[in-house]
Design an enzyme around this catalytic site. Structure first.
Site, PDB file in Angstrom:
ATOM      1  N   ARG A 221       0.131  -0.043   4.137  1.00 35.39           N
ATOM      2  CA  ARG A 221      -0.797  -1.053   3.630  1.00 35.39           C
ATOM      3  C   ARG A 221      -0.873  -2.273   4.553  1.00 35.39           C
ATOM      4  NH1 ARG A 221      -2.070   0.969  -1.593  1.00 35.39           N
ATOM      5  NH2 ARG A 221      -3.058  -0.578  -2.898  1.00 35.39           N
TER       6      ARG A 221
ATOM      7  N   ARG B  39     -13.706   2.676 -13.390  1.00 34.33           N
ATOM      8  CA  ARG B  39     -12.326   3.141 -13.545  1.00 34.33           C
ATOM      9  C   ARG B  39     -11.565   2.258 -14.532  1.00 34.33           C
ATOM     10  NH1 ARG B  39      -8.710   3.730  -8.226  1.00 34.33           N
ATOM     11  NH2 ARG B  39      -8.052   1.619  -8.653  1.00 34.33           N
TER      12      ARG B  39
ATOM     13  N   LYS C 125      -9.600   7.737  -2.438  1.00 34.10           N
ATOM     14  CA  LYS C 125      -8.388   8.339  -1.845  1.00 34.10           C
ATOM     15  C   LYS C 125      -7.642   9.214  -2.852  1.00 34.10           C
ATOM     16  CE  LYS C 125      -6.163   4.596  -0.654  1.00 34.10           C
ATOM     17  NZ  LYS C 125      -7.036   3.537  -1.185  1.00 34.10           N
TER      18      LYS C 125
ATOM     19  N   ARG D 217      -7.709  -7.686  -4.687  1.00 34.11           N
ATOM     20  CA  ARG D 217      -7.269  -6.474  -3.983  1.00 34.11           C
ATOM     21  C   ARG D 217      -8.148  -6.197  -2.770  1.00 34.11           C
ATOM     22  NH1 ARG D 217      -7.513  -2.361  -8.399  1.00 34.11           N
ATOM     23  NH2 ARG D 217      -6.706  -0.884  -6.899  1.00 34.11           N
TER      24      ARG D 217
ATOM     25  N   ARG E 197      -6.574   0.404 -16.290  1.00 28.14           N
ATOM     26  CA  ARG E 197      -5.613  -0.164 -15.345  1.00 28.14           C
ATOM     27  C   ARG E 197      -5.751  -1.675 -15.347  1.00 28.14           C
ATOM     28  NH1 ARG E 197      -5.137   2.848  -9.585  1.00 28.14           N
ATOM     29  NH2 ARG E 197      -4.745   0.698  -8.954  1.00 28.14           N
TER      30      ARG E 197
HETATM   31  P1  AMP Z   1      -2.979   1.728  -5.511  1.00 28.95           P
HETATM   32  O1  AMP Z   1      -2.836   2.657  -6.672  1.00 28.95           O
HETATM   33  O2  AMP Z   1      -2.702   2.394  -4.196  1.00 28.95           O
HETATM   34  O3  AMP Z   1      -4.290   0.986  -5.517  1.00 28.95           O
HETATM   35  O4  AMP Z   1      -1.846   0.618  -5.665  1.00 28.95           O
HETATM   36  C1  AMP Z   1      -1.794  -0.233  -6.795  1.00 28.95           C
HETATM   37  C2  AMP Z   1      -0.948  -1.454  -6.481  1.00 28.95           C
HETATM   38  O5  AMP Z   1       0.388  -1.035  -6.163  1.00 28.95           O
HETATM   39  C3  AMP Z   1      -1.397  -2.273  -5.284  1.00 28.95           C
HETATM   40  O6  AMP Z   1      -2.415  -3.205  -5.591  1.00 28.95           O
HETATM   41  C4  AMP Z   1      -0.088  -2.948  -4.880  1.00 28.95           C
HETATM   42  O7  AMP Z   1       0.224  -4.020  -5.752  1.00 28.95           O
HETATM   43  C5  AMP Z   1       0.935  -1.847  -5.124  1.00 28.95           C
HETATM   44  N1  AMP Z   1       1.121  -1.011  -3.919  1.00 28.95           N
HETATM   45  C6  AMP Z   1       0.787   0.313  -3.764  1.00 28.95           C
HETATM   46  N2  AMP Z   1       1.109   0.762  -2.544  1.00 28.95           N
HETATM   47  C7  AMP Z   1       1.668  -0.301  -1.900  1.00 28.95           C
HETATM   48  C8  AMP Z   1       2.191  -0.505  -0.596  1.00 28.95           C
HETATM   49  N3  AMP Z   1       2.190   0.485   0.321  1.00 28.95           N
HETATM   50  N4  AMP Z   1       2.687  -1.741  -0.287  1.00 28.95           N
HETATM   51  C9  AMP Z   1       2.684  -2.738  -1.184  1.00 28.95           C
HETATM   52  N5  AMP Z   1       2.189  -2.636  -2.418  1.00 28.95           N
HETATM   53  C10 AMP Z   1       1.683  -1.423  -2.789  1.00 28.95           C
END
Ligand code: AMP
Length: 190
Positions: free
Chosen positions: A88, A127, A13, A144, A133
């Site tokens: 989410r 990654r 994404k 996740r 990360r």
């Molecule tokens: P991502 O970079 O989108 O994989 O997000 C990394 C982390 O940020 C996720 O594993 C969640 O802990 C938090 N996060 C990101 N977007 C959301 C969301 N829309 N709702 C809740 N937690 C989020």
């Protein structure tokens, strides 16, 4: 054009949103990036979110919605946006719909990138090495993916019921996947 990008962690994404941003000249809004920036800046919100993110779980709907609302209110988002990492869960779908209705900017299309789990685990391991990360460790990746299957997968059904979902193969060269995305975009009004 207002686009919601859906797909598991590691489905591409972020990469595709970056390419689309350049192609369509609209901002890429990633709630993960917004949260990581808050953590890095050490804001009260960031301090609250950090442990939850490191554990691979979802930050509270309220915190993320507040951040998103602030970002969507900035002038560059008036031309449209690519939303990555939000919604989410189903509560966030409803919240987003309300927010965008209020702004008079409904979602045009939701694009779901589908990538098999084995490939996702492989990509995320790569990654973890490249980006360092904290939430890309094998244990957190498993969590996740579990959270994704349980809470985020139903989001696609939400947009499908509205007739706005396009499901796309996310496997292949970056540019190949980009072409699939561009072909799936609704034709813009002239
Ligand atoms: P991502 O970079 O989108 O994989 O997000 C990394 C982390 O940020 C996720 O594993 C969640 O802990 C938090 N996060 C990101 N977007 C959301 C969301 N829309 N709702 C809740 N937690 C989020």
């Amino acid at each position: 054009m207002r686009i919601v990008l859906l797909g598991a962690p590691g489905s591409g994404k972020g990469t595709q949103a970056g390419l689309l941003k350049a192609e369509l000249n609209i901002p890429h809004i990633s709630t993960g990036d917004l949260l990581r920036a808050a953590v890095k800046a050490g804001t009260p919100l960031g301090l609250k979110a950090k442990a939850v993110m490191d554990a691979g779980q979802l930050v509270s709907d309220e915190i993320v919605l507040g951040m998103l609302e602030e970002r969507l209110s900035q002038p560059d988002a008036r031309a449209g946006f690519i939303l990555d990492g939000y919604p989410r869960n189903l509560a966030q779908c409803e919240a987003l719909q309300k927010l965008l209705d209020r702004l008079g900017q409904p979602v045009d299309v939701a694009l779901q990138l589908v990538v098999p789990n084995e490939l996702i685990v492989e990509r995320l391991a790569g990654r973890a090495a490249a980006e360092n990360r904290k939430d890309d460790t094998p244990e957190t990746v498993r969590e996740r993916l579990r959270v994704y299957a349980e809470q985020t997968a139903p989001v696609a059904g939400y947009y499908e019921r509205q007739g706005r979902l396009s499901v796309l193969d996310g496997v292949g060269e970056m540019r190949e996947v980009q072409q699939r995305i561009l072909s799936a975009l609704p034709r813009r009004a002239a």
